[in-house]
Design an enzyme around this catalytic site. Structure first.
Site, PDB file in Angstrom:
ATOM      1  N   GLU C 127      41.413  -8.849  40.666  1.00  0.00           N
ATOM      2  CA  GLU C 127      41.327  -7.435  40.585  1.00  0.00           C
ATOM      3  C   GLU C 127      41.828  -7.131  38.655  1.00  0.00           C
ATOM      4  O   GLU C 127      42.469  -7.746  38.170  1.00  0.00           O
ATOM      5  CB  GLU C 127      42.462  -6.375  41.262  1.00  0.00           C
ATOM      6  CG  GLU C 127      41.363  -6.562  43.045  1.00  0.00           C
ATOM      7  CD  GLU C 127      41.899  -5.364  43.179  1.00  0.00           C
ATOM      8  OE1 GLU C 127      43.039  -4.512  43.028  1.00  0.00           O
ATOM      9  OE2 GLU C 127      41.894  -5.236  44.222  1.00  0.00           O
ATOM     10  N   PRO C 128      41.215  -5.944  38.132  1.00  0.00           N
ATOM     11  CA  PRO C 128      42.026  -5.764  36.605  1.00  0.00           C
ATOM     12  C   PRO C 128      43.402  -5.794  36.485  1.00  0.00           C
ATOM     13  O   PRO C 128      44.051  -6.463  35.730  1.00  0.00           O
ATOM     14  CB  PRO C 128      41.586  -4.655  36.322  1.00  0.00           C
ATOM     15  CG  PRO C 128      40.146  -4.161  37.121  1.00  0.00           C
ATOM     16  CD  PRO C 128      40.232  -4.731  38.496  1.00  0.00           C
ATOM     17  N   ASP C 240      41.971 -23.630  48.381  1.00  0.00           N
ATOM     18  CA  ASP C 240      42.402 -25.052  48.984  1.00  0.00           C
ATOM     19  C   ASP C 240      41.902 -25.673  48.718  1.00  0.00           C
ATOM     20  O   ASP C 240      41.384 -26.812  48.680  1.00  0.00           O
ATOM     21  CB  ASP C 240      43.450 -25.170  49.994  1.00  0.00           C
ATOM     22  CG  ASP C 240      44.980 -24.593  49.863  1.00  0.00           C
ATOM     23  OD1 ASP C 240      44.858 -24.189  49.017  1.00  0.00           O
ATOM     24  OD2 ASP C 240      45.701 -24.922  51.207  1.00  0.00           O
ATOM     25  N   ARG C 243      39.247 -25.235  44.463  1.00  0.00           N
ATOM     26  CA  ARG C 243      40.528 -25.563  43.738  1.00  0.00           C
ATOM     27  C   ARG C 243      39.850 -27.112  43.128  1.00  0.00           C
ATOM     28  O   ARG C 243      40.029 -27.324  41.849  1.00  0.00           O
ATOM     29  CB  ARG C 243      41.645 -25.814  43.804  1.00  0.00           C
ATOM     30  CG  ARG C 243      42.343 -25.919  43.291  1.00  0.00           C
ATOM     31  CD  ARG C 243      43.925 -26.250  43.817  1.00  0.00           C
ATOM     32  NE  ARG C 243      44.370 -24.913  44.069  1.00  0.00           N
ATOM     33  CZ  ARG C 243      44.581 -24.332  45.461  1.00  0.00           C
ATOM     34  NH1 ARG C 243      45.250 -25.850  46.566  1.00  0.00           N
ATOM     35  NH2 ARG C 243      44.766 -22.970  46.089  1.00  0.00           N
ATOM     36  N   ARG C 268      28.508 -42.937  13.462  1.00  0.00           N
ATOM     37  CA  ARG C 268      28.571 -42.500  12.058  1.00  0.00           C
ATOM     38  C   ARG C 268      29.177 -43.693  11.810  1.00  0.00           C
ATOM     39  O   ARG C 268      30.352 -44.581  11.813  1.00  0.00           O
ATOM     40  CB  ARG C 268      29.427 -41.085  12.667  1.00  0.00           C
ATOM     41  CG  ARG C 268      30.243 -40.842  11.517  1.00  0.00           C
ATOM     42  CD  ARG C 268      29.065 -39.703  10.253  1.00  0.00           C
ATOM     43  NE  ARG C 268      29.984 -39.183   9.040  1.00  0.00           N
ATOM     44  CZ  ARG C 268      30.418 -38.422   8.219  1.00  0.00           C
ATOM     45  NH1 ARG C 268      29.019 -38.556   8.361  1.00  0.00           N
ATOM     46  NH2 ARG C 268      30.824 -38.159   7.577  1.00  0.00           N
ATOM     47  N   GLN C 279      40.800 -47.732  14.028  1.00  0.00           N
ATOM     48  CA  GLN C 279      41.458 -47.843  14.901  1.00  0.00           C
ATOM     49  C   GLN C 279      41.389 -46.809  15.919  1.00  0.00           C
ATOM     50  O   GLN C 279      41.957 -46.799  16.767  1.00  0.00           O
ATOM     51  CB  GLN C 279      43.120 -48.844  14.728  1.00  0.00           C
ATOM     52  CG  GLN C 279      43.180 -49.337  16.201  1.00  0.00           C
ATOM     53  CD  GLN C 279      44.103 -49.939  15.458  1.00  0.00           C
ATOM     54  OE1 GLN C 279      45.349 -50.267  14.203  1.00  0.00           O
ATOM     55  NE2 GLN C 279      45.396 -51.243  16.429  1.00  0.00           N
ATOM     56  N   GLY C 339      34.432 -34.766  13.407  1.00  0.00           N
ATOM     57  CA  GLY C 339      35.283 -34.409  12.535  1.00  0.00           C
ATOM     58  C   GLY C 339      34.117 -32.917  11.897  1.00  0.00           C
ATOM     59  O   GLY C 339      34.075 -31.712  13.021  1.00  0.00           O
ATOM     60  N   GLU C 363      39.794 -19.596  38.638  1.00  0.00           N
ATOM     61  CA  GLU C 363      40.108 -20.251  41.008  1.00  0.00           C
ATOM     62  C   GLU C 363      41.982 -21.036  40.311  1.00  0.00           C
ATOM     63  O   GLU C 363      42.128 -21.385  41.133  1.00  0.00           O
ATOM     64  CB  GLU C 363      39.560 -21.275  41.438  1.00  0.00           C
ATOM     65  CG  GLU C 363      37.798 -21.231  41.211  1.00  0.00           C
ATOM     66  CD  GLU C 363      37.391 -21.490  42.332  1.00  0.00           C
ATOM     67  OE1 GLU C 363      37.752 -22.033  43.093  1.00  0.00           O
ATOM     68  OE2 GLU C 363      36.387 -21.913  42.142  1.00  0.00           O
ATOM     69  N   GLY C 364      42.949 -19.680  40.258  1.00  0.00           N
ATOM     70  CA  GLY C 364      44.348 -19.744  40.094  1.00  0.00           C
ATOM     71  C   GLY C 364      44.718 -20.550  38.464  1.00  0.00           C
ATOM     72  O   GLY C 364      43.590 -21.704  38.386  1.00  0.00           O
TER      73      GLY C 364
END
Lengths: 262, 326, 382
Positions: C127-128, C240, C243, C268, C279, C339, C363-364
């Site tokens: 709810e809001p 439950d 999730r 690239r 690396q 980049g 969802e939580g």
């Protein structure tokens, strides 16, 4: 109508292209085998005919090593084929000999009722395009390859289809039993639904064992080498300031370097 | 060790299919000095002339008009009769659609090892070694066709046709009447290709193909004009045929035709794998596209980046000029 | 101990989702994201193939899959487009209360016709004035004979603008807190139900999200799920279940981000070699791969426990939290690998970051998940 579709397991598009350790064939280690290309269209066309002619049955047949062959048969069942028959192959057969494949499949097809035997125009890997007419010859049926716009006229019990030639499109009609290599199905191949996929996993496959087959002359055509072309290095770019300059440079290269200018 | 070889000529309205002439070259390799006979079923007088001067040592002709129906149950017995008369151990055909149909039927009927799309051929004591593109031209497979008999269909543009000789080889008529059809099936109609002025797409030595980059069907003439200037066949990408700009017969790619010309010019085609597998075995590939990142450039030999609405007219004009001046 | 090698069934189900994601969803993802389009034809096709009502048993017309199988599918779909996946799996969330709290008669009555054709449902809890504090909800359900009269407003409801059915949570008495909450099934056609417009979102833009207003909506008592006051429990047990698949959804985003980054890094060049040979980039890619692998195993493990009827509140919260945080990190690093190009909308990775963000919230939220994790943890040492 009784329809038999013959399909071939082919490695999927993501299979890395490299020669097997013996250098004779594509390395299929870890490859995933799928129902693809023209074979997928052949199954689609069979199902379209089944939808159009109530009471029809579609039976799918495949020849090859058990694991991969089972996969494509189950894929065809998931799409809506009614039964599946696995034709066993000799363990070391490269099945490069179209006679052997045609005779093995014919032995299985003969056991099944059939008005129409559908095959893809060519397989997705070797692309030889010989099987449809080889199978027809082995069965003693009329056979055509490259069929388009396949229809069935139930009142006259006739199959009608187009057969492309260099000059145009021949229109043919033929009663069953007939073997057709299909160029294109009436629409894009459907996708199997999840429930049907799961059901197909549990379906029983019929088997035709080696003992039931004619002696297969696997020595006739054997794979000797599988080679990859040297990697293309990417285009040589034509630099230019005006379109005319580009045209002049390109024509000169085609003439003098590539030597393909007419 | 020499052997007799039979070449099956495939007629077309104006003579022989070009690959049938090339098949004679392959047959000569296979024969190793042995006889190379031709068999021509239902060809025009021009085809007889072309074939008999095209490097064969003899030509068997079945002139009955019924061969034009291209019934396998007429052709196969007639070819086998010619093979028997000439004591041939190898039959060579053009790897056209019909050539492959015949090759499959012959493999079983003649109990022969068979291969199609053959681009190389080497006779050895252990049999004929042949090579052909597989997997959409992304690889080459080499097969050994062990005797006693072999059927080989050769890919257009892979073997150079022998020079026409001034003297025609002896021509004999097949003694028997055309075999009576033993199988069902009737040819009930024929739709000629609309204004097929250019060469056939599958066997042309040059193909110019257009794609979505042309933006609208009314721009396709730019491709056709370049093709005409080059004497090339016209092809299209699936985007073009799906959109209905051109009929499906123009489509090059996985679900269309496979082509392997000497020169393939891709205009405004980005190069989806679907398209590439149908043309990758072309000898030389030219790509013209506005997007330098288009995948087609990865497999092209020559790339031109730019506005194809400017480039194509310039190229067509240059080609006309170059051909006019020889 | 589960060995986590997929069965042939699982592989084939996953392959179906993979093919659908790559051929149907992915090609349209960028356009739907840019224009905030709701590609109903794709959702309809997902329903046709059985990729929509994954948790509904086959007897009611769903796909009847285990939670682990659902996770396999959700990850694949999300690889194609996370936003579309949110809309595709919203039915699982909305219908779960019926599966958990409904009588056989209610399941037959609601689920059968719903699943027999393409339909969307929405789960109405938030709810809001409150999200995580579900006990404080303000939507009222007042008993009136054999009906309840529902009034109030729900917000951030997935698929609300397009749904034909709502599962709605409302309280008969706010003073009872969680004990006053009831669950209801409310068809959109009921008088007084007014879904709001589709909200403009940061990500998941192929999904629709909106408010739903209930103005004196009369709902038969027969359409209440479970007993009066059982609604909160139904809502919590629903979450439950659902999730864990959110973890899978996050993993699909992360996998897509990593693959984009790896391909780009190989192609690239900088300082004369592909950046994949530097690396700094290799470390980024390695971290992405580790993070995704760990998140996937956590997700599968939580799903496996739930499928085996074991309590998995801790595991599912860990999986959801870890996977969503991982997806954010991986998407962020993928942009870094690209980049400047990564920051551009023309390239696909900035969308993945925007899509990943929601998985930390819905969802939580990850904050409430950590509260749950800590509570479960501390209970063991109290």
């Amino acid at each position: 109508m009784e329809i038999v579709v013959c399909v071939k397991p082919v490695p999927d598009a993501e299979t890395k292209l490299r020669p097997a350790p013996d250098g004779r064939t594509l390395d299929l280690e870890g490859a995933k085998f799928v129902l693809a290309g023209y074979d997928e269209s052949a199954v689609e066309q069979a199902l379209l005919l089944k939808d159009a002619v109530p009471g029809s049955t579609v039976r799918v047949v495949s020849f090859g090593p058990p694991g991969r062959t089972e996969e494509v048969l189950r894929a065809a069942l998931a799409l809506g084929c009614d039964t599946a028959t696995l034709v066993e192959s000799p363990p070391l057969a490269h099945s490069a000999d179209v006679r052997s494949v045609a005779r093995a499949l014919a032995a299985a097809v003969k056991k099944l009722p059939h008005d129409l035997v559908l095959v893809g125009k060519q397989s997705g890997d070797s692309e030889a395009g010989m099987l449809p007419t080889a199978l027809a010859q082995a069965l003693g049926h009329p056979g055509f390859n490259g069929a388009v716009e396949l229809k069935f006229d139930p009142t006259q019990k006739l199959f009608t289809f187009g057969r492309a030639s260099e000059a145009g499109l021949e229109r043919w009609e033929c009663p069953g039993p007939v073997v057709l290599g299909l160029q294109q199905a009436g629409n894009d191949p459907r996708t199997a639904k999840l429930q049907n996929i799961l059901k197909s996993r549990r379906a029983t496959l019929d088997k035709v064992s080696l003992a039931e087959l004619p002696t297969l002359d696997v020595a006739g055509a054997t794979a000797e080498a599988f080679q990859l072309p040297p990697p293309r290095t990417g285009a040589k770019w034509i630099e230019y300031k005006t379109p005319e300059e580009a045209a002049t440079k390109l024509v000169r290269l085609l003439k003098e370097e590539a030597k393909v200018f007419p | 060790m020499s052997r007799s070889v039979l070449v099956v000529g495939e007629p077309r309205p104006t003579g022989l299919v070009p690959a049938s002439r090339e098949a004679v070259a392959a047959a000569r390799l296979a024969a190793e000095g042995g006889a190379v006979a031709g068999v021509l079923l239902g060809g025009s007088p021009e085809a007889v002339t072309e074939f008999s001067r095209g490097g064969v040592t003899g030509l068997w002709v079945g002139s009955d008009a019924s061969y034009a129906e291209r019934r396998i149950d007429r052709w196969v017995p007639a070819i086998l009769a010619a093979a028997k008369s000439t004591e041939s151990e190898v039959i060579v055909l053009a790897s056209t659609g019909f050539g492959r149909e015949l090759a499959g039927a012959l493999a079983v009927a003649w109990d022969a090892a068979a291969a199609t799309s053959v681009t190389e051929l080497t006779p050895t004591d252990e049999g004929l070694f042949v090579a052909m593109p597989v997997l959409g031209g992304r690889a080459t497979s080499k097969l050994r066709l062990a005797g006693p008999r072999a059927v080989v269909a050769i890919r257009p543009n892979a073997f150079g046709a022998p020079a026409m000789s001034g003297e025609a080889a002896p021509v004999e008529s097949l003694s028997a009447a055309p075999p009576t059809p033993t199988l069902a099936g009737r040819r009930v109609g024929f739709e000629a290709n609309a204004a097929s002025q250019g060469p056939d797409l599958s066997s042309a030595s040059i193909v110019v193909a257009g794609g979505r980059g042309l933006r609208a069907p009314e721009n396709f003439h730019l491709v056709e004009e370049l093709a005409e200037a080059l004497g090339a066949a016209v092809g299209a990408s699936r985007a073009v045929t799906d959109a209905g700009w051109k009929p499906g017969t123009y489509q090059v790619g996985q679900t269309g035709r496979s082509v392997s010309p000497q020169l393939y010019i891709a205009v405004g085609i980005s190069g989806a794998i679907q398209h590439l597998v149908g043309m990758m075995s072309s000898r030389v590939i030219v790509a013209i596209n506005s997007d330098p990142g288009a995948p087609i450039f990865k497999i092209a030999d020559y790339g031109v980046v730019g506005d194809l609405f400017l480039l194509l007219p310039a190229l067509t004009a240059e080609v006309r000029k170059a051909r006019a001046s020889g | 101990m589960p060995d986590f090698s997929l069965t042939d069934d699982q592989t084939s189900v996953r392959d179906l989702a993979r093919k659908f994601a790559r051929t149907e969803m992915a090609p349209r993802a960028a356009e739907c994201d840019r224009k905030s389009l709701f590609p109903e034809d794709i959702y309809r096709k997902a329903w046709e193939l059985g990729l929509m009502n994954l948790n509904v048993p086959t007897e009611y017309g769903g796909s009847g899959l285990s939670l682990l199988d659902q996770c396999l599918i959700v990850e694949e779909l999300s690889y194609g487009c996370a936003g579309m996946t949110t809309s595709i799996i919203a039915n699982c969330l909305a219908l779960e209360p019926i599966l958990l709290g409904g009588t056989p008669e209610q399941k037959t009555r609601f689920l059968k016709p719903f699943c027999a054709s393409y339909n969307l449902a929405s789960f109405g809890l938030t709810e809001p004035a409150g999200g995580s504090d579900a006990g404080a909800l303000a939507t009222r359900a007042t008993r009136d004979g054999d009906h309840y009269v529902i009034s109030g407003e729900k917000c951030f409801i997935t698929n609300a603008p397009n749904a034909s059915l709502f599962t709605v949570f409302a309280t008969t008495d706010p003073a009872l807190r969680t004990k006053g909450i009831c669950a209801f099934v409310v068809p959109r056609s009921t008088e007084g139900v007014t879904p709001g417009k589709d909200e403009e979102k940061m990500g998941h833009r192929a999904s629709s999200t909106g408010t739903v207003r209930f103005d004196s909506v009369r709902v038969p008592v027969a359409d209440r799920l479970g007993a009066e006051g059982e609604g909160f429990s139904i809502a919590m047990r629903t979450l439950d279940q659902t999730r864990t698949p959110i973890g899978a959804l996050a993993n699909g985003i992360a996998q897509a981000a990593m693959e984009h980054a790896a391909r780009y890094a190989l192609q690239r060049k900088s300082f004369g070699k592909p950046i994949a040979e530097h690396q700094a980039i290799q470390i980024k890619l390695a971290n992405m791969a580790q993070s995704i692998h760990a998140a996937r195993l956590l997700t599968w493990h939580a799903a496996w426990k739930i499928d085996h009827g074991e309590p998995a509140t801790l595991e599912s919260s860990i999986a959801k939290t870890f996977a969503s945080d991982s997806a954010m990190r991986v998407a962020d690093e993928a942009i870094q690998v690209f980049g400047g190009y990564g920051y551009m909308k023309e390239y696909p990775v900035e969308k993945l970051l925007r899509d990943a963000k929601l998985t930390q919230i819905y969802e939580g939220s990850n904050e409430i998940q950590r509260t749950v994790i800590a509570r479960e943890l501390l209970r063991r040492y109290a």
